[in-house]
Design an enzyme around this catalytic site. Structure first.
Site, PDB file in Angstrom:
ATOM      1  N   GLU A 264      14.800  -3.326   3.581  1.00 21.52           N
ATOM      2  CA  GLU A 264      13.455  -3.547   4.128  1.00 21.52           C
ATOM      3  C   GLU A 264      12.734  -4.393   3.097  1.00 21.52           C
ATOM      4  OE1 GLU A 264       9.844  -3.431   4.744  1.00 21.52           O
ATOM      5  OE2 GLU A 264       9.825  -1.279   4.370  1.00 21.52           O
ATOM      6  N   CYS A 298       4.026  -4.541   2.932  1.00 20.19           N
ATOM      7  CA  CYS A 298       4.988  -5.537   3.428  1.00 20.19           C
ATOM      8  C   CYS A 298       4.574  -5.998   4.814  1.00 20.19           C
ATOM      9  CB  CYS A 298       6.415  -5.017   3.389  1.00 20.19           C
ATOM     10  SG  CYS A 298       6.602  -3.454   4.180  1.00 20.19           S
TER      11      CYS A 298
HETATM   12  C1  UN1 Z   1       5.535  -1.095   3.499  1.00 20.58           C
HETATM   13  O1  UN1 Z   1       4.574  -1.814   3.267  1.00 20.58           O
HETATM   14  O2  UN1 Z   1       6.573  -1.144   2.785  1.00 20.58           O
HETATM   15  O3  UN1 Z   1       3.291  -0.249   8.944  1.00 20.58           O
HETATM   16  C2  UN1 Z   1       5.553  -0.058   4.566  1.00 20.58           C
HETATM   17  C3  UN1 Z   1       2.737  -0.024   7.863  1.00 20.58           C
HETATM   18  C4  UN1 Z   1       3.067   1.260   7.160  1.00 20.58           C
HETATM   19  C5  UN1 Z   1       4.313   1.109   6.359  1.00 20.58           C
HETATM   20  C6  UN1 Z   1       4.340  -0.068   5.445  1.00 20.58           C
HETATM   21  N1  UN1 Z   1       3.226   2.294   8.129  1.00 20.58           N
HETATM   22  O4  UN1 Z   1       1.904  -0.785   7.381  1.00 20.58           O
END
Ligand code: UN1
Length: 511
Positions: A264, A298
């Site tokens: 990821e 992310c």
């Molecule tokens: C991340 O930034 O690694 O959808 C995960 C989202 C959160 C998870 C982010 N539920 O922004």
């Protein structure tokens, strides 16, 4: 405490130790030279107690031994552990959230949201513990039955990033545990106390439910500890969250030993704003996704692709909203934008703004460092918007900071092409009231991302969906839906109750 009053270490240090102790961490046992700094004020939070790469061997061996027992525990009984973990998280939500704020600088509401995401995945995994379904199928041979059975993989190595220091581990761990795997976790160097606190709560749940020792372990250390986990032949699955650069190193190394990886990685998430969009709604969706978490998810929105007819109005309103964003102490009430994680993150953001300017961009909001007097060793920045002449090199690069690029489009096909014209493929969204556009966007000819939203922003996904993305995002799926399959191995079983031995494909091999 006001937003501009940045708490000193005399406040932060004791609060961190108090919260970690409340979660069950033996803070007196933490020792060593390695230290970590709080993004809130740049001050050292205390010793980390790093392990050496050689300790990963011991951890994996223990996890392997624990697996042989754990896989025999019925899945619903494994679910009971996760249920208890969820209860303990609920009880200690404020303490764990405080540690998240102290170690990675999240505002209180988002830090609590992170812990809530952990509680939610526990609920999901509990239900899943009674739903690890396999298919049955028909056989081409008489008196035969085909079925699939799902079995645990073994040891799962989890490598997590600073920005979701505990939730991403819990997605992996809650699912892995009900699937019958054991877990060795290498958390971010930035967040060792959060990690130990979360792991201590899980240890308590495991002990209370009579689980074998070493079902869950945490190995706090530097990149060499992560590498030891990646290369260890006893780790069946490496689930790694971080940059595309990190994934490029991890993926081939795990593949080389025929291990599995679940990656990821980076995103470069866009929102298309169509002429029919509800601009009030788009505005709120964009501001949360682009400036929330100080741009360090992310899933953070990094690009807006606005139709030429709405671009000026949207830009003006976004700029007005950005100016009003309360920046400062993430634990003060009302703050919406906390600090960047460290000075290097700030340097990267400043360099990106410079490069974007050189590529023809114009800053229309933000762009400056703030609170440098109150917190000289911390990095608070104004979330920034830049209008760009097109998707130049910097626009196609993920900069992990609150820096949003705006480009325009004339027709919808062009907007989709721009949406997809980046190396990453995590999240995407479209603001429109035109149903045909919405349908096209979520169709095979639409967004090429793993997360494709309509009339909401790119971030803040619920745990019930599969989470992850395509292209340089790495292709993995974590969390909800049928992501559990990545944590198990599938066996295809053919059962012959005919008393004969007919061969498939009509092969005759009579002896
Ligand atoms: C991340 O930034 O690694 O959808 C995960 C989202 C959160 C998870 C982010 N539920 O922004």
């Amino acid at each position: 405490m006001s937003r501009s009053q940045i708490p000193g270490s005399d406040v932060l240090g004791p609060r961190a130790l108090e919260a970690a102790t409340a979660c069950g961490v033996d803070v007196a046992a933490l020792a060593g030279d390695a230290r970590h700094d709080s993004p809130v004020n740049g001050a050292t939070l205390g010793p980390i107690g790093w392990v050496a790469p050689a300790d990963v061997d011991t951890a994996v061996e223990r996890a392997r031994a624990a697996f042989l027992e754990w896989r025999r525990v019925p899945a619903p009984a494994r679910g009971a552990v996760v249920k208890r973990f969820g209860e303990l998280l609920t009880e200690h939500k404020a303490d764990l959230a405080a540690l998240v704020s102290l170690e990675v600088g999240k505002i209180t509401s988002e830090a609590a949201g992170e812990v809530q995401e952990m509680i939610d995945i526990c609920d999901f995994a509990l239900g899943l513990s009674r739903q690890l379904y396999g298919r049955t199928s028909v056989s081409e041979r008489p008196g035969h039955r085909l079925m699939e059975t799902w079995h645990p993989l073994g040891v799962v190595g989890v490598i997590s990033a600073f920005n979701f220091p505990v939730a991403v581990w819990s997605w992996n761990t809650a699912i892995a545990l009900v699937c019958g795997d054991t877990v060795v976790w290498k958390p971010s160097e930035q967040a060792p106390l959060c990690a130990r606190a979360a792991a201590a709560l899980l240890d308590r749940a495991l002990a209370e439910q009579g689980a074998p020792a070493y079902v869950s372990q945490v190995v706090v250390g530097g990149p060499d500890v992560g590498e030891a986990l990646v290369d260890h032949p006893g780790v069946a699955l490496v689930s790694a969250t971080g940059s595309t650069r990190m994934g490029r190193a991890v993926g081939p190394r795990v593949a080389n030993r025929f291990g599995r990886s679940l990656l990821e990685l980076g995103g470069n998430n866009a929102a298309i704003v169509a002429p029919s969009a509800d601009l009030d709604l788009a505005l709120r969706g964009i501001v949360f996704a682009a400036a929330g978490t100080a741009g360090q998810r992310c899933t953070t929105m990094r690009r807006v692709i606005a139709h030429r007819s709405v671009a000026d109005e949207l830009t003006k309103r976004l700029a007005e909203a950005y100016v009003r964003l309360p920046i400062g102490n993430p634990m003060a009430e009302g703050t919406l934008v906390g600090p960047l994680v460290h000075g290097k993150a700030y340097d990267v953001m400043a360099a990106a703004i410079e490069q974007a300017s050189a590529e023809g961009g114009t800053v229309v909001a933000g762009g400056e460092r703030v609170l440098a007097d109150a917190a000289p060793d911390a990095y608070y920045v104004q979330p920034t918007i830049m209008t760009m002449p097109g998707q130049t090199d910097i626009v196609r690069t993920e900069t992990f900071a609150p820096l949003l690029y705006l480009v325009t489009y004339d027709d919808f096909d062009e907007a989709i092409a721009l949406n997809n014209d980046v190396p990453q493929g995590l999240s995407s969204s479209l603001f429109t009231r035109d149903q045909a556009e919405a349908e096209l966007y979520v169709s095979a000819e639409g967004s090429d991302c793993g997360i494709v939203n309509v009339n909401i922003g790119t971030s803040g996904a619920e745990i019930g969906g599969a989470f992850g993305g395509e292209k340089e995002t790495g292709g993995g799926r974590e969390s909800g839906s049928d992501a559990w399959r990545s944590y198990m191995r599938r066996a295809t079983n053919t059962i012959n109750y005919s008393g004969e031995l007919p061969l498939a494909q009509g092969v005759d091999f009579s002896v």
